[in-house]
Motif scaffolding. Sequence first.
Motif, PDB file in Angstrom:
ATOM      1  N   ASP A 137     -92.135  51.873   3.498  1.00  0.00           N
ATOM      2  CA  ASP A 137     -93.239  51.132   2.879  1.00  0.00           C
ATOM      3  C   ASP A 137     -94.423  52.048   2.591  1.00  0.00           C
ATOM      4  O   ASP A 137     -95.078  51.922   1.549  1.00  0.00           O
ATOM      5  N   GLN A 138     -94.705  52.963   3.508  1.00  0.00           N
ATOM      6  CA  GLN A 138     -95.828  53.878   3.306  1.00  0.00           C
ATOM      7  C   GLN A 138     -95.613  54.760   2.072  1.00  0.00           C
ATOM      8  O   GLN A 138     -96.551  55.031   1.322  1.00  0.00           O
ATOM      9  N   ILE A 139     -94.403  55.218   1.881  1.00  0.00           N
ATOM     10  CA  ILE A 139     -94.127  56.186   0.808  1.00  0.00           C
ATOM     11  C   ILE A 139     -93.844  55.506  -0.521  1.00  0.00           C
ATOM     12  O   ILE A 139     -94.284  55.973  -1.580  1.00  0.00           O
ATOM     13  N   PHE A 140     -93.136  54.340  -0.490  1.00  0.00           N
ATOM     14  CA  PHE A 140     -92.651  53.738  -1.735  1.00  0.00           C
ATOM     15  C   PHE A 140     -93.273  52.386  -2.066  1.00  0.00           C
ATOM     16  O   PHE A 140     -92.892  51.787  -3.076  1.00  0.00           O
ATOM     17  N   ALA A 141     -94.204  51.897  -1.243  1.00  0.00           N
ATOM     18  CA  ALA A 141     -94.685  50.516  -1.410  1.00  0.00           C
ATOM     19  C   ALA A 141     -95.287  50.256  -2.780  1.00  0.00           C
ATOM     20  O   ALA A 141     -95.237  49.126  -3.290  1.00  0.00           O
TER      21      ALA A 141
END
Length: 652
Positions: free
Chosen positions: A295-299
Amino acid sequence: MVMGDYESLAPQLEGEENLIAAAKHIVRALGSNNNLTKDVKKILADLGSQLSTMATIEDNMVEGGKTGIEEQLSVVQEKIMSWEADESMIWDSGPDEAAEYLNAVDEARKLTESLENQGLNSEEEKELLRRAHDVLQMAMQRLEEEFKHMLVQHRQPFEPEHISFRSSEDDAVDEGSIVSFGDDSIEESTHRDSISRTSEEYIIDLVHPDVIPDLKCITNLMFMSNYDHECYQAYVIVRKDALDECLFNLEMEKLSIEDVLKMEWGTLNSKIKRWVRAMKVFVRPYLASEKWLCDQIFAELGSANLVCFVEAAKASMLQLLDFAEAISIGSHQPERLVRILDMYEVLADLLPDIDALFLYEAGSSVRIEYHEVLKRLGDSVRATFLEFENAIASNTSTSPFAAGAIHHLTRYVMNYIRLLADYNHTLNLLLKKQDEAAATPLSPDMSPATEEESMSKDLSGSCSPMAHHLQSLTSILEANLYEKSKLYRDVSLQHFFLMNNIHYMAQKVKKSELRLIFGDKWIRKHNWKFQQHAMDYERATWSSILSLLKDDSNSSSNSISRTLLKERLRSFYVAFEEVYKTQTAWLIPDVQLREDLRISTSLKVIQAYRAFGRQMYHIGEKHIKYNAEDLQDYLLDLFEGSQKSLHNPHRR
């Protein structure tokens, strides 16, 4: 690297002059502020430089046409190519180098887009576009390498041994078959591993937080450049390796269903314990943390975060579920019941986590398989419970159990039932679904418990499914014990054996949480049963012997009376000595029951002997071998399980 270094990469400016001009105005205004820190001024300078470059590209397109773009492409290509000859990683060289490279790649992306949007007719123009694509592809490949390198290089250590959970390595009722019913080692077995249903999900950093902004910038740029597939493939490859390593550290081997089905129970039992432990740690917190990392990288990139997570985690989850499926379709031997219940409970406990992690269509395959495996394990629990009942009923003996003591079958079944009490909620849920018509009917003495014993009743007030089935198990056990008692030729030993075993059953229920399931009425009934067998034992052993000491007041003469008295006393001594020799070898393991039966027996024997003593003056002291105190002492030797004889004809 500070996240602000790459803030300009996320929005797609697309060369609108008014937006660039407004941004440059903001930069100049902020730059004139003397209160800004050195770091902020540097960030603004970088942003201003990039905006100027973007404006230059637009000017070249308008004023210089293809020639201006070609020159700009050459500059960008040179910057990108300069790193191809360098074997060191760009992000390891520092934030300035990384920012410069990202700016160059972003310029290459914009140049490529500009060329694609123009009508290219000549071969020179088409060649320029191919060159731009080559430069961008080279940059994307380098970014992919940098991306994977950062994910690996900055991976945080995950140490399962530091996760708090109770070990189940010492759980009992594992070894030995229900057919042989093991030995007394099952006695006082330890409680099962408990599964916390109140533990909150918590997140750990699987990759160092400082590099998350860098990873996001690379991801955003690759997605904007239509290299999204390459980006998430790189992510999935690295994180799959990390997930595999996690399972390896949790001692989970990659086993096929066939491998599991062929395993001996001792080995399989150990692997089930490891599986239960691994599931708790792997799903919560590891998968939860893996989802958080995605979630942090692709949210900000649509559904990419969910797709990447599922693709990375699917193989590891299916490895764990395959093991559970193998257990569900394997043997239903009774010793497996507790372990299968452990597996069912941990899957049921983690079900909300799985539903939340594997969302929508992307996660449906894992989510559906998880639900199916949980259902199959529930079916296996019901089948194994039924097999447990059948095994108790079919357990046969060809010879009487030594010393009339507590049979191994009784110990095994009651200790097993006591362990099953820990699964009260789960068994009530699973057994409720079982066809009641196929359940063993209750015997008349197994009435439901009183109303206040809520654990033994369901919400409707009737006997709960678990109470019904556990009482059925004890009914089957009692019937089996009655058959085993018939192997004794001595009727008194038959009652002695049943007294021992039913007393053991009653005490196991009374002194454990089983009391809440079986109820006080069941306990009272079985207390009455073993006491009845104790009285039947006394009658069978002592009634005929003590009848020899009765006062015969109808004797026709003193001489006949003395002869009868001597014969009766001699017969009493012979019978008493035989009982002593025989019943010192009998065993009552329970200290209190042994003491109670000795006292009860002693009261009857000594009272009768002392009453007979009033007639002994007719026969003389030489015929009296024991006084009352001797007999009382001898009776205290009974039921110790060690045979003794009375060697001294007069005094011990």
